[in-house]
Structure formats: C-alpha cells, structure tokens
Design a protein around this motif. Structure first.
Motif, PDB file in Angstrom:
ATOM      1  N   PHE A   1      22.308   2.039  19.353  1.00 41.72           N
ATOM      2  CA  PHE A   1      22.329   3.088  18.337  1.00 41.72           C
ATOM      3  C   PHE A   1      23.224   2.706  17.159  1.00 41.72           C
ATOM      4  CE2 PHE A   1      21.430   5.857  22.170  1.00 41.72           C
ATOM      5  CZ  PHE A   1      20.068   5.928  21.911  1.00 41.72           C
TER       6      PHE A   1
ATOM      7  N   VAL B   1      20.542  11.335  17.182  1.00 42.30           N
ATOM      8  CA  VAL B   1      19.753  10.626  18.183  1.00 42.30           C
ATOM      9  C   VAL B   1      18.951  11.646  18.986  1.00 42.30           C
ATOM     10  CG1 VAL B   1      19.855   9.217  20.273  1.00 42.30           C
ATOM     11  CG2 VAL B   1      21.385   8.709  18.353  1.00 42.30           C
TER      12      VAL B   1
ATOM     13  N   ALA C   1      24.567   7.594  23.107  1.00 43.04           N
ATOM     14  CA  ALA C   1      24.705   8.189  21.777  1.00 43.04           C
ATOM     15  C   ALA C   1      26.085   8.807  21.595  1.00 43.04           C
ATOM     16  CB  ALA C   1      23.612   9.229  21.561  1.00 43.04           C
TER      17      ALA C   1
ATOM     18  N   VAL D   1      23.516  14.181  19.532  1.00 41.40           N
ATOM     19  CA  VAL D   1      22.303  13.825  20.264  1.00 41.40           C
ATOM     20  C   VAL D   1      21.629  15.087  20.780  1.00 41.40           C
ATOM     21  CG1 VAL D   1      23.727  13.348  22.330  1.00 41.40           C
ATOM     22  CG2 VAL D   1      21.365  12.494  22.216  1.00 41.40           C
TER      23      VAL D   1
END
Length: 213
Positions: free
Chosen positions: A147, A163, A174, A181
């Motif tokens: 990420f 994310v 994440a 996220v």
C-alpha cells in the motif's frame, strides 16, 4: 465531497469474486495429495493469505513438501477456472465508473493473475498502469509495503488515501501503513473486520455514499 484523494482497491474479493474459484482449485489439488481439506474450511482459514502461506499450510496437512511443479500447476488450473467462471463483485463496476478521484489496485497475487482477472471481468482498462503486486516487491500483507508503494507511485501520502479490503491481513496492512481502510464484509467469515477497519460495509452499492463527507 470525499476527504480522500486516492482509492486503493484490493483485487480478490473486492473487485472480482475469485476467492471461491481459486480456493476450489487449491483444495482439489491438495486433496489429491491427501490433505483432506474442504472449500469452506479453507476459505475460513486461508482467506487473504499469500500463496506461500497456503503452500506451507498444505505441506503441514500432508506432512511432506509439495511437488516442485505444484505452484505452476495451480496457476495454470486456476487461470483456466477464472477464464470460465470469474465474475465481478456485484455493484463494483458502478463504483469504478463513478469515481471522481484517482484509484488503483494493490493485490497479493502475481501481476499476470491480477491482469487476467481484470481483463476477464472488463475492468482492465480502468486500472491499466495502476496495478501493484506484492510479488514485485516480495512483501506480503499484513506488511504495509504494497500500500505504501501504491500510494507513493500514485503521488499521494497514506493519509490522503483510502484502502478498500476484505481480509483481516489486508486491513491490518493498511492500518500499519497509516491508511484509513474500509472493510468489505460480504465474506467476512469470522466477523473480524468491524473491530479493525475504519468503517465496514456489506454491499458495494453503499461505497460511493460512504466516500462523501
């Protein structure tokens, strides 16, 4: 208007409904070696994990190393199954077509698998040039590297990005990278995501509304 400047999507289980297909292939091959596994059990135990983790799991079940050609045969068999049976996650095409900010895909799978799955389901043109695979950097979730790489390449900081993940390992990756996220819970077999994700949702039809603040 969204506070986010970029969306990073996981692939399997978020964009494409691939996990039951690939797991079915893996279980069939493992059981030919005496692993005595079921698809339901394997989805619950191995969802969101890397191929290497799955291979170690099977090797322990059969108490022997896997054949040297196991991964190659698994890729061939699963790719053929994707070509025949793969479908989009319901509602995700509408999300992609209506996003007004940059987006990309970051997945634990090899790039040729990501590209195949996006191509089969008609999403590849939306993601061309913005595909990030853990295999390229040899770092897998729950490590945050995939990420962080995606965000940096897209030109954003983690706190600018959201994310979208469906696995616990992906959510933890994440969070470890400093990202918000959203956990997609349609197949959250152990109800693990709600306590870890920034927010959760159970239908892609809800995502666009959630992005507006």
């Amino acid at each position: 208007m969204s506070k986010y400047k970029c969306i990073i999507f996981d692939c399997d289980g978020v964009l494409v409904d691939s996990e039951s297909i690939s797991t079915g292939v893996l279980v069939d091959m493992a059981n030919q070696l005496g692993a005595n596994m079921t698809v339901d059990e394997t989805l619950r135990n191995l969802k969101g994990t890397s191929y290497h983790f799955c291979a170690e799991y099977i090797a322990k079940r059969i108490n022997a190393p896997l054949p040297v050609n196991f991964e190659m045969d698994y890729r061939i068999n699963s790719f053929e199954a994707f070509r025949q049976n793969l479908k989009l996650i319901s509602g995700v095409r509408d999300v992609i077509e209506n996003l007004k900010i940059p987006f990309c895909v970051a997945s634990s799978g090899p790039e040729n698998k990501i590209r195949l799955n996006l191509d089969v389901t008609g999403l590849l043109p939306f993601f061309e040039g913005n595909i990030f695979s853990c295999f390229a950097i040899k770092k897998w979730k729950p490590e945050p590297d995939i990420f962080l790489w995606a965000a940096e390449t897209m030109g954003f900081k983690p706190n600018d990005c959201l994310v979208v993940e469906d696995s616990l390992s992906g959510v933890k990756a994440a969070k470890a990278g400093g990202f918000d996220v959203f956990g997609y819970t349609e197949h959250d077999y152990h109800n693990e995501l709600e306590k870890e994700a920034t927010k959760t949702f159970d239908s892609m039809d809800k995502l666009l509304t959630m992005l507006k603040f």
